[in-house]
Design a protein around this motif. Sequence first.
Motif, PDB file in Angstrom:
ATOM      1  N   ALA A  40       5.457  19.092  20.618  1.00  0.00           N
ATOM      2  CA  ALA A  40       5.491  18.573  19.631  1.00  0.00           C
ATOM      3  C   ALA A  40       7.024  18.946  19.707  1.00  0.00           C
ATOM      4  N   ILE A  66       2.487  23.201  12.457  1.00  0.00           N
ATOM      5  CA  ILE A  66       2.352  21.813  12.865  1.00  0.00           C
ATOM      6  C   ILE A  66       2.484  20.852  11.579  1.00  0.00           C
ATOM      7  N   ILE A  81       7.144  20.766  15.013  1.00  0.00           N
ATOM      8  CA  ILE A  81       6.665  21.914  14.492  1.00  0.00           C
ATOM      9  C   ILE A  81       7.650  22.388  13.420  1.00  0.00           C
TER      10      ILE A  81
END
Length: 279
Positions: A40, A66, A81
């Motif tokens: 991420a 997320i 994130i």
Amino acid sequence: MPGYRRQLYRDDAVVLRVQKLGESDRIITLLTRRHGRLRAVARGVRRTTSRFGARLEPFGHVDLQIAGDPKGEQGSSLHSISQVEGIRLYGKAFVADYPRYTAASAIAETAERLTPVEREPSLRLFQLTLGGLRALADGEHASTLVLDAYLLRGMGLAGWAPALVGCAVCGTPGRHGAFSVPAGGCVCPDCRPPGAAHPAPATLDLMAALAAGDWSTADAAEQSYRRECSGLVAAHLQWHLERGLRSLPLVDRGSTAERTERVRHVPPPGPADVAKEAQ
């Protein structure tokens, strides 16, 4: 995909690795509790004004929000994130301790290599990785013992556990004296291939104790048996991974006395060294 709106989902995760992206962002490799390994983007975390940059350092146990499809079926495979809360940031305990830091690095790299498919849940590996980092941070056992216990149990989860009781080839019960990595562990005299190792019986006892969580036996093992155990465990792991771990050769396998002696003979930095560090 036209009209796709990114979902929000939460999970807790262990931070395995961070990579720079652009001028201020990072790509964070995570091992999550419910969604397996994923990557991420954390935007702006390298800026000094970032609200949660310090929480996304390696080895931390964090709770995340997320943005992205949890199943990875829609939109970009690289999620974002949006929120981070630290549960326990283990990296703080390792930053000034080289043996524990290198052992934690080997644990994180192994966890990443044991999850080749992204978003494939692996709860037992997540719990094992979290437990290994917690044991290193608590410092109740030697870092090399914690690492070898993690590697043995991780190979067990992957189906590669070395045979320690019974022949790896024919299954003959008993404790056999030869160990062959290609054969899968201990082998009997009839199945022993050329080049098989002959470790000390105490080394095999240590491997069995680490795999079973018998810490009283493991902590009492002598340093020579710990080193032999580490060599066999590392060879067995890298044989099955078919590629070496970058962090494993850096792990400090020496005793405390040997490390102290090495530090004692390191000369203090001179002016040239200080100037070089300041550049």
